[in-house]
Write an enzyme that holds these catalytic residues in place. Structure first.
Site, PDB file in Angstrom:
ATOM      1  N   HIS A 150      -1.663  11.264   2.837  1.00 25.39           N
ATOM      2  CA  HIS A 150      -1.554  11.294   1.233  1.00 25.39           C
ATOM      3  C   HIS A 150      -1.949  10.074   0.493  1.00 25.39           C
ATOM      4  CE1 HIS A 150       2.451   9.174   2.109  1.00 25.39           C
ATOM      5  NE2 HIS A 150       2.274   8.683   1.060  1.00 25.39           N
ATOM      6  N   ASP A 180       0.473  14.281   8.347  1.00 25.53           N
ATOM      7  CA  ASP A 180       0.267  13.205   7.353  1.00 25.53           C
ATOM      8  C   ASP A 180      -0.246  12.024   7.900  1.00 25.53           C
ATOM      9  OD1 ASP A 180       0.178  12.218   4.652  1.00 25.53           O
ATOM     10  OD2 ASP A 180       2.267  11.522   4.777  1.00 25.53           O
ATOM     11  N   SER A 254       3.695   3.408   2.229  1.00 22.21           N
ATOM     12  CA  SER A 254       3.053   4.535   3.008  1.00 22.21           C
ATOM     13  C   SER A 254       1.991   4.142   3.904  1.00 22.21           C
ATOM     14  CB  SER A 254       2.595   5.557   2.016  1.00 22.21           C
ATOM     15  OG  SER A 254       3.881   6.495   1.771  1.00 22.21           O
TER      16      SER A 254
END
Length: 519
Positions: A150, A180, A254
């Site tokens: 993402h 992901d 992230s």
């Protein structure tokens, strides 16, 4: 960047929270601190009517690090910042203003009103380029970088900033939205410091962890905490198996690594739960043991190929376990088998309960999903199956998971004449299927069984509704309400607390266990 829940796993767009997770946190409206006694090499005595051996609690102070500084010095050079630029068409608010007319392309008034609108907005450009930042880490001296999918999803340009401040263009090697994860490649013209994956299966709840990343674009930031829980399912995808951490994880973290106290990567930070976008001490990391195989395939092939069994499965509930004579509600119940799939070729059937794969226990349907996905395409696995009360071993040669599952559409055909038979069983008003029932509930000609046409008070709480078609009871086909009544009586006489029904609901097969006591 780490999206907070409720926010999306995209660097630039908000999204809704995972409903199941959010509802659990909404229910947690109060917390209580229980009094505890800290023992250092002492013993706590467990009171008991009989003489009980004392429980010794070892001192833990010698396990607590005085500082993480040496560890951070070693690993920090291999942690990077990931920046992306995404172009696009004009933002929706730039295409028009409330109350202003729209003109067709090429109209003489189009350019005039475009210029007027830009002046009203401060003459912003027609197309804005969105920038986002996240984190990553190098896993090879040649410049391979792991991050979240993402973080780079939809990016036109990707760049990586190393610990020494140098900025390099990055190439996308491959990505896997289902877990992901993404793999990038940079060319630094020299060998780079890199990290190794650790064994996330050895991480225990309470173990120390250190997270490093790029929160809010601030650059290399270190936070510490413990493993709060394992095996978290936050409804993010089919392979959810997150480590939950209380180390501060924020937007921009992230794709960054989570280390154990030996400096090995045991997780990749990917999401947080937060009502306000900031850290509240609940972060989630992809376990390294899940990431290893995915990253290896991305590096070799650019894509991920997963094993495919070809079954629809559902969780074994306590009621279903009771109806099947299972001691514990464990396993994956086969609700349907895809035609021409590996499962069909191995003669797996609806009603089978898969208890283990290659000797590894299947406690939940997530266990089976991950085990099959982790298996190589073309490999043969052995399934321990409970079939009609007996345990069997079935060998299945897995195929590659299809990109788009093929679903055959049911075709309508003329209704058949015939008078329906009705009866009341377990609080259910049942009917055989006739032309009227097919029209009323939109049933295709291929659906056969016993139709649920109503629910009585005795059926309160039963997971059935009018329009459902009961196709099997206790793994035997049924076509009339009297057959269901007879099977219920057999289960009652056998001492079962529930009876297992196979139900077709709008073309989807599933199993429902109904407690007999509700009769």
């Amino acid at each position: 960047m780490v999206p907070h829940l409720p926010v999306t796993r995209s660097p630039a767009r908000p999204l809704s929270a995972a409903p199941a997770l959010a509802s659990r946190f909404r229910r947690a409206t109060a917390a209580f601190l229980l009094g505890t006694t800290i023992l250092s090499g002492a013993a706590a005595v467990v009171p008991s009517a009989a003489a009980a051996a004392p429980v010794t609690v070892p001192a833990v102070s010698q396990e607590l690090p005085g500082s993480f500084a040496d560890l951070v010095d070693r690993v920090m050079p291999a942690v990077v910042n990931v920046s992306t630029v995404q172009g696009g068409n004009a933002a929706p608010e730039q295409r028009g203003m409330p109350g202003m007319p729209e003109f067709p392309p090429g109209s003489p008034f189009e350019e005039f009103f475009r210029q007027f609108q830009e002046q009203q907005r401060g003459a912003r450009p027609r197309a804005e380029r969105q920038q986002a930042q996240g984190s990553g880490f190098i896993i090879d001296a040649a410049g391979y970088v792991v991050t979240n999918n993402h973080v780079i999803d939809g990016a036109d340009e990707i760049s990586v900033t190393l610990h020494d401040g140098s900025r390099l263009d990055a190439k996308l090697v491959g990505r896997d939205p289902k877990t992901d994860l993404a793999l990038l490649k940079v060319d630094a013209g020299k060998p780079l410091a890199y990290l190794e994956f650790g064994d996330s299966d050895t991480a225990r709840v309470g173990d120390w962890v250190i997270a490093i990343g790029n929160p809010f674009g601030l650059g290399g930031t270190v936070t510490s905490g413990i493993v709060s829980a394992r095996g978290r399912d936050i409804q993010a995808g089919p392979y959810d198996d997150f480590l939950q951490l209380d180390a501060s994880i924020n937007r921009g973290n992230s794709g960054g690594p989570t280390f154990d106290v030996h400096g090995r990567v045991i997780g990749i930070n990917t999401a947080i739960f937060s009502p306000n976008g900031g850290s509240v001490g609940i972060g989630f990391a992809i376990p390294s043991n899940l990431a290893k195989g995915v990253i290896a395939q991305l590096r070799e092939n650019g894509t991920v190929s997963r094993g495919w069994l070809g079954v629809q499965i559902q969780q074994v509930t306590p009621e279903i376990a009771d109806s099947l004579g299972l001691g514990q509600p464990k396993g994956a119940l086969v609700a349907d088998v895809t035609a021409n799939s590996p499962a069909a070729k191995a003669k797996l059937a609806a009603g089978d309960v898969i208890l283990a794969l290659d000797g590894r226990p299947v406690d939940t349907i997530k266990d089976l999903t991950r085990m099959v996905a982790d298996s190589k395409t073309g490999s043969t696995v052995k399934l321990d199956v409970l079939r009609r009360g007996k345990r069997e071993t079935v060998s299945v040669t897995l195929d590659a998971m299809p990109d788009q599952p093929q679903v055959a559409a049911a075709t309508q055909s003329p209704d058949r004449p015939g008078a329906a038979q009705t009866d009341s069983v377990l609080g259910l008003t049942l009917s055989s299927i006739d032309a009227s029932g097919r029209r009323r509930f939109g049933l295709s000609e291929g659906v056969e069984g016993v139709l649920v046409v109503g629910l009585e008070d005795a059926a309160d709480g039963v997971n059935l509704r009018p329009g459902d078609v009961i196709t099997e009871v206790g793994n035997e086909r049924v076509a009339a309400p009297a057959q269901i009544a007879a099977k219920v009586q057999e289960a009652r006489e056998a001492g079962r607390g529930a009876v297992l029904l196979r139900v077709n609901r709008q073309g989807t097969e599933q199993f429902v266990a109904i407690p007999i006591k509700k009769a």
